[in-house]
Design a protein around this motif. Structure first.
Motif, PDB file in Angstrom:
ATOM      1  N   TYR A 116       0.825  -1.207   0.000  1.00 14.56           N
ATOM      2  CA  TYR A 116       0.000   0.000   0.000  1.00 14.56           C
ATOM      3  C   TYR A 116       0.866   1.267   0.000  1.00 14.56           C
ATOM      4  CZ  TYR A 116      -3.948  -3.071   1.050  1.00 14.56           C
ATOM      5  OH  TYR A 116      -4.901  -4.044   0.993  1.00 14.56           O
ATOM      6  N   GLN A 117       1.957   1.235   0.736  1.00 13.75           N
ATOM      7  CA  GLN A 117       2.849   2.396   0.756  1.00 13.75           C
ATOM      8  C   GLN A 117       3.453   2.637  -0.622  1.00 13.75           C
ATOM      9  OE1 GLN A 117       5.589   1.371   3.931  1.00 13.75           O
ATOM     10  NE2 GLN A 117       4.477   2.623   5.427  1.00 13.75           N
ATOM     11  N   ALA A 118       3.779   1.553  -1.306  1.00 18.48           N
ATOM     12  CA  ALA A 118       4.335   1.689  -2.649  1.00 18.48           C
ATOM     13  C   ALA A 118       3.320   2.323  -3.598  1.00 18.48           C
ATOM     14  CB  ALA A 118       4.766   0.322  -3.170  1.00 18.48           C
ATOM     15  N   LEU A 119       2.049   1.937  -3.451  1.00 14.41           N
ATOM     16  CA  LEU A 119       0.994   2.526  -4.281  1.00 14.41           C
ATOM     17  C   LEU A 119       0.844   4.014  -3.987  1.00 14.41           C
ATOM     18  CD1 LEU A 119      -1.450   2.371  -6.211  1.00 14.41           C
ATOM     19  CD2 LEU A 119      -2.842   1.765  -4.228  1.00 14.41           C
ATOM     20  N   LEU A 120       0.782   4.371  -2.702  1.00 10.99           N
ATOM     21  CA  LEU A 120       0.567   5.765  -2.325  1.00 10.99           C
ATOM     22  C   LEU A 120       1.722   6.659  -2.746  1.00 10.99           C
ATOM     23  CD1 LEU A 120      -0.983   5.286   1.244  1.00 10.99           C
ATOM     24  CD2 LEU A 120      -2.166   5.857  -0.875  1.00 10.99           C
ATOM     25  N   HIS A 121       2.941   6.096  -2.839  1.00 12.27           N
ATOM     26  CA  HIS A 121       4.105   6.885  -3.222  1.00 12.27           C
ATOM     27  C   HIS A 121       4.397   6.800  -4.718  1.00 12.27           C
ATOM     28  CE1 HIS A 121       4.816   6.627   1.157  1.00 12.27           C
ATOM     29  NE2 HIS A 121       5.450   7.757   1.004  1.00 12.27           N
ATOM     30  N   HIS A 122       3.608   6.025  -5.439  1.00 11.67           N
ATOM     31  CA  HIS A 122       3.787   5.897  -6.883  1.00 11.67           C
ATOM     32  C   HIS A 122       3.402   7.217  -7.553  1.00 11.67           C
ATOM     33  CE1 HIS A 122       3.271   4.464 -11.007  1.00 11.67           C
ATOM     34  NE2 HIS A 122       3.910   3.360 -10.651  1.00 11.67           N
ATOM     35  N   GLN A 123       4.289   7.742  -8.398  1.00  6.37           N
ATOM     36  CA  GLN A 123       4.041   9.041  -9.018  1.00  6.37           C
ATOM     37  C   GLN A 123       2.779   9.033  -9.871  1.00  6.37           C
ATOM     38  OE1 GLN A 123       7.539  10.313 -11.140  1.00  6.37           O
ATOM     39  NE2 GLN A 123       8.698  10.756  -9.269  1.00  6.37           N
ATOM     40  N   GLY A 124       2.522   7.920 -10.541  1.00  3.82           N
ATOM     41  CA  GLY A 124       1.328   7.824 -11.369  1.00  3.82           C
ATOM     42  C   GLY A 124       0.060   7.897 -10.534  1.00  3.82           C
ATOM     43  N   PHE A 125       0.083   7.224  -9.388  1.00  3.99           N
ATOM     44  CA  PHE A 125      -1.085   7.255  -8.502  1.00  3.99           C
ATOM     45  C   PHE A 125      -1.305   8.667  -7.945  1.00  3.99           C
ATOM     46  CE2 PHE A 125      -2.936   7.050  -4.259  1.00  3.99           C
ATOM     47  CZ  PHE A 125      -4.117   6.336  -4.498  1.00  3.99           C
ATOM     48  N   GLN A 126      -0.229   9.307  -7.524  1.00  2.81           N
ATOM     49  CA  GLN A 126      -0.344  10.657  -6.983  1.00  2.81           C
ATOM     50  C   GLN A 126      -0.863  11.634  -8.041  1.00  2.81           C
ATOM     51  OE1 GLN A 126       3.530  11.583  -5.401  1.00  2.81           O
ATOM     52  NE2 GLN A 126       3.283  10.256  -3.612  1.00  2.81           N
ATOM     53  N   LYS A 127      -0.396  11.474  -9.266  1.00  6.07           N
ATOM     54  CA  LYS A 127      -0.846  12.339 -10.355  1.00  6.07           C
ATOM     55  C   LYS A 127      -2.332  12.110 -10.630  1.00  6.07           C
ATOM     56  CE  LYS A 127       0.081  13.484 -15.199  1.00  6.07           C
ATOM     57  NZ  LYS A 127       0.923  13.174 -16.394  1.00  6.07           N
ATOM     58  N   ASP A 128      -2.739  10.833 -10.708  1.00  3.48           N
ATOM     59  CA  ASP A 128      -4.145  10.516 -10.949  1.00  3.48           C
ATOM     60  C   ASP A 128      -5.026  11.032  -9.819  1.00  3.48           C
ATOM     61  OD1 ASP A 128      -3.410   9.281 -13.266  1.00  3.48           O
ATOM     62  OD2 ASP A 128      -3.505   7.245 -12.457  1.00  3.48           O
ATOM     63  N   SER A 129      -4.566  10.843  -8.585  1.00  6.43           N
ATOM     64  CA  SER A 129      -5.344  11.279  -7.425  1.00  6.43           C
ATOM     65  C   SER A 129      -5.536  12.792  -7.423  1.00  6.43           C
ATOM     66  CB  SER A 129      -4.640  10.834  -6.138  1.00  6.43           C
ATOM     67  OG  SER A 129      -5.346  11.280  -5.008  1.00  6.43           O
ATOM     68  N   MET A 130      -4.473  13.526  -7.716  1.00 10.30           N
ATOM     69  CA  MET A 130      -4.558  14.983  -7.769  1.00 10.30           C
ATOM     70  C   MET A 130      -5.500  15.441  -8.880  1.00 10.30           C
ATOM     71  SD  MET A 130      -3.720  17.896  -6.545  1.00 10.30           S
ATOM     72  CE  MET A 130      -2.334  17.498  -5.456  1.00 10.30           C
ATOM     73  N   SER A 131      -5.402  14.785 -10.028  1.00 12.47           N
ATOM     74  CA  SER A 131      -6.244  15.152 -11.162  1.00 12.47           C
ATOM     75  C   SER A 131      -7.728  14.893 -10.864  1.00 12.47           C
ATOM     76  CB  SER A 131      -5.814  14.360 -12.403  1.00 12.47           C
ATOM     77  OG  SER A 131      -6.685  14.611 -13.486  1.00 12.47           O
ATOM     78  N   VAL A 132      -8.017  13.742 -10.298  1.00 13.37           N
ATOM     79  CA  VAL A 132      -9.405  13.385  -9.983  1.00 13.37           C
ATOM     80  C   VAL A 132      -9.974  14.318  -8.925  1.00 13.37           C
ATOM     81  CG1 VAL A 132     -10.865  11.617  -8.914  1.00 13.37           C
ATOM     82  CG2 VAL A 132      -9.199  10.970 -10.654  1.00 13.37           C
ATOM     83  N   THR A 133      -9.197  14.589  -7.878  1.00  9.42           N
ATOM     84  CA  THR A 133      -9.666  15.459  -6.796  1.00  9.42           C
ATOM     85  C   THR A 133      -9.930  16.876  -7.297  1.00  9.42           C
ATOM     86  OG1 THR A 133      -8.406  14.170  -5.176  1.00  9.42           O
ATOM     87  CG2 THR A 133      -9.129  16.365  -4.509  1.00  9.42           C
ATOM     88  N   THR A 134      -9.003  17.397  -8.103  1.00 10.12           N
ATOM     89  CA  THR A 134      -9.171  18.750  -8.640  1.00 10.12           C
ATOM     90  C   THR A 134     -10.393  18.840  -9.539  1.00 10.12           C
ATOM     91  OG1 THR A 134      -6.770  19.073  -8.587  1.00 10.12           O
ATOM     92  CG2 THR A 134      -8.046  20.581  -9.951  1.00 10.12           C
ATOM     93  N   SER A 135     -10.558  17.830 -10.389  1.00 11.86           N
ATOM     94  CA  SER A 135     -11.699  17.814 -11.299  1.00 11.86           C
ATOM     95  C   SER A 135     -13.026  17.729 -10.549  1.00 11.86           C
ATOM     96  CB  SER A 135     -11.573  16.625 -12.262  1.00 11.86           C
ATOM     97  OG  SER A 135     -12.720  16.525 -13.081  1.00 11.86           O
ATOM     98  N   LYS A 136     -13.081  16.866  -9.559  1.00  8.47           N
ATOM     99  CA  LYS A 136     -14.317  16.707  -8.781  1.00  8.47           C
ATOM    100  C   LYS A 136     -14.611  17.977  -7.977  1.00  8.47           C
ATOM    101  CE  LYS A 136     -16.339  13.320  -8.406  1.00  8.47           C
ATOM    102  NZ  LYS A 136     -17.588  12.777  -9.053  1.00  8.47           N
ATOM    103  N   LEU A 137     -13.577  18.622  -7.488  1.00  9.54           N
ATOM    104  CA  LEU A 137     -13.748  19.862  -6.727  1.00  9.54           C
ATOM    105  C   LEU A 137     -14.280  20.976  -7.629  1.00  9.54           C
ATOM    106  CD1 LEU A 137     -13.235  21.489  -4.068  1.00  9.54           C
ATOM    107  CD2 LEU A 137     -10.944  21.948  -4.957  1.00  9.54           C
TER     108      LEU A 137
END
Length: 290
Positions: free
Chosen positions: A138-159
């Motif tokens: 799970y830590q590897a997923l949370l620190h994965h650059q692709g996951f962080q980029k996707d998470s930021m994009s989804v959160t910004t879009s939903k906001l």
């Protein structure tokens, strides 16, 4: 028998008058006692602090006050011989000590795993080597650059596209909303979109009920109930099929069905080569560890 009953009634009245006297006494000498009695749930003979919990359960601010007055860590005393004593802490140093720096020292055990059985063999119920492997995954997923980029994009879009327009709509219509429910739906939608790529759209103008969200709420309610109920009682309810235990069984079935649908869709995307992100990497790494 009549004399015993009269004596018990007199004793109860006397105790009430004494307690009431201390709670309403004005002089400075009694202010500390009054504050203590009002700020902490009493540890009653036999019943422990359960009566105070039942009285305050609908007032979360009281719970916050108790934690603040006890240096952010509070030992809750349950009924005698029930094995329901609980240490409650929100102290960041304690949490860091328990879940990170000394995680291996805090074994969950069979009783904990039975209470949280609905979560299966995930990290919540895991101990020792399996818990360590899942934690690293799970830590590897949370620190994965692709996951962080996707998470930021989804959160910004939903906001930008959903949350702010929704607040504007409520403001113009003069609608009273439950902010806790709004942000819970926001978190649920962004998490699910990031992990599965599917948007449940639970955050909307009509605020429709989502069966998956309701199932998670029912599970949380049943788990809290198990913590403060004797084991044989909630096992009996589970066997008969009523109360929170019935909701737990129904919610478990809904969670399994919905999760199976999302997992199947994600597997098809990966096999067809239409998905190549951080969650795909996480899926394959998790499959290898299973």
């Amino acid at each position: 028998m009549a004399s015993i009953g009269l004596f018990e009634a007199f004793l109860a009245l006397f105790c009430f008058l004494i307690v009431n006297y201390f709670l309403n006494k004005k002089p400075f000498d009694f202010l500390h006692i009054k504050k203590t009695l009002q700020s902490y749930p009493w540890n009653w003979p036999f019943y422990g602090m359960t009566p105070g919990l039942l009285v305050r359960i609908h007032r979360i601010n009281d719970s916050v006050e108790v934690l603040e007055n006890s240096n952010m860590t509070f030992p809750f005393k349950g009924p005698w011989f029930a094995g329901k004593n609980v240490l409650i802490t929100v102290d960041p140093a304690n949490i860091q000590h328990i879940v990170s720096s000394n995680f291996s020292n805090y074994i969950k055990g069979a009783e904990f795993q039975e209470i949280f059985e609905v979560y299966g063999d995930g990290i919540i119920n895991s101990d020792a080597e399996r818990a360590s492997k899942l934690k690293k995954c799970y830590q590897a997923l949370l620190h994965h650059q692709g996951f962080q980029k996707d998470s930021m994009s989804v959160t910004t879009s939903k906001l930008k596209d959903v949350l702010l327009p929704l607040f504007n709509h409520f403001s113009e219509a003069g609608t009273v909303v439950d902010l806790q429910d709004v942000f819970r739906r926001f978190t649920f939608d962004t998490t699910l979109v990031t992990i599965t790529g599917s948007d449940p759209r639970s955050l909307s103008i009509d605020m429709h009920e989502n069966e998956f969200v309701k199932a998670l709420d029912d599970v949380a309610e049943a788990i809290v109930y198990r913590h403060f109920t004797l084991r044989f009682m909630w096992n009996l309810q589970k066997w008969i099929g009523f109360g929170p235990e019935k909701k737990m069984v129904e919610a478990d079935a809904i969670i399994d069905r919905v999760c199976a649908k999302y997992i199947s869709a994600k597997r098809d995307e990966i096999q067809q080569g239409t998905q190549d992100g951080a969650t795909s990497w996480f899926y394959f790494s998790h499959e290898a560890r299973s």
